[in-house]
Design an enzyme around this catalytic site. Structure first.
Site, PDB file in Angstrom:
ATOM      1  N   GLU A 192      -2.991 -11.955  -3.999  1.00  0.00           N
ATOM      2  CA  GLU A 192      -2.770 -11.326  -2.704  1.00  0.00           C
ATOM      3  C   GLU A 192      -3.732 -10.161  -2.518  1.00  0.00           C
ATOM      4  O   GLU A 192      -4.174  -9.559  -3.487  1.00  0.00           O
ATOM      5  CB  GLU A 192      -1.341 -10.784  -2.632  1.00  0.00           C
ATOM      6  CG  GLU A 192      -0.315 -11.865  -2.797  1.00  0.00           C
ATOM      7  CD  GLU A 192       1.104 -11.349  -2.765  1.00  0.00           C
ATOM      8  OE1 GLU A 192       1.316 -10.207  -2.305  1.00  0.00           O
ATOM      9  OE2 GLU A 192       1.987 -12.087  -3.192  1.00  0.00           O
ATOM     10  N   CYS A 199       3.634  -5.985  -3.437  1.00  0.00           N
ATOM     11  CA  CYS A 199       3.677  -6.308  -4.851  1.00  0.00           C
ATOM     12  C   CYS A 199       4.084  -7.729  -5.207  1.00  0.00           C
ATOM     13  O   CYS A 199       5.127  -7.974  -5.804  1.00  0.00           O
ATOM     14  CB  CYS A 199       4.632  -5.343  -5.540  1.00  0.00           C
ATOM     15  SG  CYS A 199       4.447  -3.676  -4.964  1.00  0.00           S
TER      16      CYS A 199
HETATM   17  N1  SAH Z   1      -0.330  -2.426 -12.596  1.00  0.00           N
HETATM   18  C1  SAH Z   1      -0.720  -1.305 -11.810  1.00  0.00           C
HETATM   19  C2  SAH Z   1      -1.106  -1.648 -10.387  1.00  0.00           C
HETATM   20  C3  SAH Z   1      -0.265  -2.653  -9.648  1.00  0.00           C
HETATM   21  S1  SAH Z   1       1.334  -2.162  -9.116  1.00  0.00           S
HETATM   22  C4  SAH Z   1       0.354  -0.236 -11.846  1.00  0.00           C
HETATM   23  O1  SAH Z   1       1.376  -0.452 -12.482  1.00  0.00           O
HETATM   24  O2  SAH Z   1       0.144   0.840 -11.303  1.00  0.00           O
HETATM   25  C5  SAH Z   1       1.071  -1.006  -7.824  1.00  0.00           C
HETATM   26  C6  SAH Z   1       2.241  -0.060  -7.614  1.00  0.00           C
HETATM   27  O3  SAH Z   1       3.349  -0.728  -6.975  1.00  0.00           O
HETATM   28  C7  SAH Z   1       2.796   0.495  -8.913  1.00  0.00           C
HETATM   29  O4  SAH Z   1       3.094   1.849  -8.791  1.00  0.00           O
HETATM   30  C8  SAH Z   1       4.059  -0.324  -9.074  1.00  0.00           C
HETATM   31  O5  SAH Z   1       4.929   0.316  -9.946  1.00  0.00           O
HETATM   32  C9  SAH Z   1       4.537  -0.428  -7.646  1.00  0.00           C
HETATM   33  N2  SAH Z   1       5.549  -1.471  -7.409  1.00  0.00           N
HETATM   34  C10 SAH Z   1       5.738  -2.618  -8.063  1.00  0.00           C
HETATM   35  N3  SAH Z   1       6.783  -3.306  -7.554  1.00  0.00           N
HETATM   36  C11 SAH Z   1       7.276  -2.560  -6.538  1.00  0.00           C
HETATM   37  C12 SAH Z   1       8.364  -2.727  -5.611  1.00  0.00           C
HETATM   38  N4  SAH Z   1       9.129  -3.807  -5.619  1.00  0.00           N
HETATM   39  N5  SAH Z   1       8.570  -1.744  -4.696  1.00  0.00           N
HETATM   40  C13 SAH Z   1       7.758  -0.653  -4.655  1.00  0.00           C
HETATM   41  N6  SAH Z   1       6.726  -0.451  -5.488  1.00  0.00           N
HETATM   42  C14 SAH Z   1       6.488  -1.391  -6.431  1.00  0.00           C
END
Ligand code: SAH
Length: 362
Positions: A91, A354
């Site tokens: 995505e 995400c």
């Molecule tokens: N792996 C990296 C980048 C991808 S996730 C990281 O962990 O930073 C990007 C951001 O979205 C991260 O802060 C992650 O914790 C957050 N995230 C993941 N799932 C989510 C959800 N369901 N709701 C809100 N934020 C989410």
């Protein structure tokens, strides 16, 4: 399998085109279209039609194909579901804001990190993305931004206003498990698309050696740490990576990076609730006590805490908390002198958060 022209260097592209009995200048014309993110050959109006048809049979333009494109109700956010050459899907999200146009780029197909609140990791890691696959995500967004103006364009026309200005590597995947390709991609985005380092953000769940690699690389990008808990015990429960790299080590590596680059460190903190036995939502990582603990960790450092409302993931057993609870948590941070803001939800109506779209595949 069709040849992906974007993956050929100039010499290879020229060979490919001249072997079709075409003059050499055609390969230059095609390169210009590729650099603009042309999604297919039909748009390459300065090529003869029979060549466009021929190319359509034997080649692809980019290493990614748009499978689905969703626009949010307010037209500010466009989400792309993209298919890679080997059938994997990723995505990419384009966000139009008052300060510019930002693209949220995926760094891996799937993710191995196993964070308990996240949709991207549910199917595990498939593979790392290449430099070209990350770069092409930005080109696809760029093409989208320009497409209104593209009806009659010629390559090299002036279509510079309103281009992509910001990149956030916050899509599916853990960028610091694919650090060298991410660095290669960002170097290209900076040199070929003129995206300044200060408008680039890399977000990590906290891979200490990866953060150190970014320090060695030495570019003044923004680093974001997905913290989500201020104590190891809680953090390990929701982020398995914390068993490998402890919270304090992650923060110290991140403080070192941002001090060295003189950049503000971004801390991401999703506000998670859980349902208790009476089906009432209780705070999970966002009690007053945790707000105080978080303040202690960050006090004295140049940080911005981004408070993120949790985007519901059906397969995950958390709950969103009330707006009041969000503000209570924020107020404590503010009282303690910690910069904080609440992230505006973008594109929630199109499953923009995400890995939600990829998961719904099939
Ligand atoms: N792996 C990296 C980048 C991808 S996730 C990281 O962990 O930073 C990007 C951001 O979205 C991260 O802060 C992650 O914790 C957050 N995230 C993941 N799932 C989510 C959800 N369901 N709701 C809100 N934020 C989410």
């Amino acid at each position: 399998m069709k040849t992906i022209l974007f993956n050929l260097n100039d010499i290879e592209l020229e060979k490919f085109i001249t072997e079709l009995g075409q003059p050499r200048f055609r390969s230059k014309q095609i390169r210009e279209w590729l650099n603009r993110g042309a999604p297919d050959f039909s748009v390459m109006k300065n090529l003869p039609e029979d060549l466009r048809n021929k190319l359509n049979d034997i080649a692809e333009t980019l290493p990614l194909k748009i499978v689905k494109k969703l626009e949010s109700g307010d037209n500010q956010t466009t989400k792309f579901l993209l298919e890679l050459n080997d059938g994997e899907q990723i995505e990419c999200v384009l966000m139009r804001t008052t300060y510019g146009n930002s693209v949220c780029v995926s760094s891996q197909a799937g993710c191995a990190m196993g964070c308990k609140f996240c949709a991207s990791t549910l199917l595990g890691l498939k593979r790392n993305l290449t430099v070209n696959e990350m770069f092409a995500q930005v080109l696809i967004a760029q093409w989208e931004l320009r497409s209104d103006k593209l009806k009659d364009i010629k390559p090299n026309g002036d279509a510079n206003n309103g281009d992509v200005s910001h990149i956030v590597v916050m899509g599916t995947g853990e960028p610091l498990q694919n650090t060298q390709n991410v660095i290669g991609f960002l170097e290209r985005a900076n040199s070929e698309l003129n995206i300044s380092w200060r408008r680039i953000t890399v977000s990590t769940c906290g891979i200490v050696p990866g953060i150190q690699e970014l320090s060695t690389w030495g570019r003044p990008i923004n680093l974001a740490i997905s913290l989500h808990a201020p104590v190891d015990e809680l953090r390990s429960q929701i982020m398995p990576i914390n068993n490998k790299y402890k919270l304090i080590d992650v923060l110290n590596a991140a403080f070192d990076f941002s001090d060295q680059q003189n950049r503000q460190l971004m801390i991401e903190y999703i506000l998670l609730g859980k349902r208790d036995e009476n089906d009432e939502i209780v705070l999970y990582n966002c009690s007053n006590e945790y707000a105080e603990k978080l303040s202690e960790l960050l006090r004295g450092h140049n940080v911005m805490v981004n408070l993120i409302p949790w985007n519901t993931v059906d397969e995950r057993d958390f709950a969103s908390i009330s707006g009041n609870a969000v503000h209570r948590f924020q107020d404590i941070l503010i009282k303690n002198g910690i910069h904080t803001r609440i992230r505006r939800e973008r594109g929630a109506d199109i499953g923009s958060a995400c890995g939600q779209l990829r998961l719904k595949r099939g």
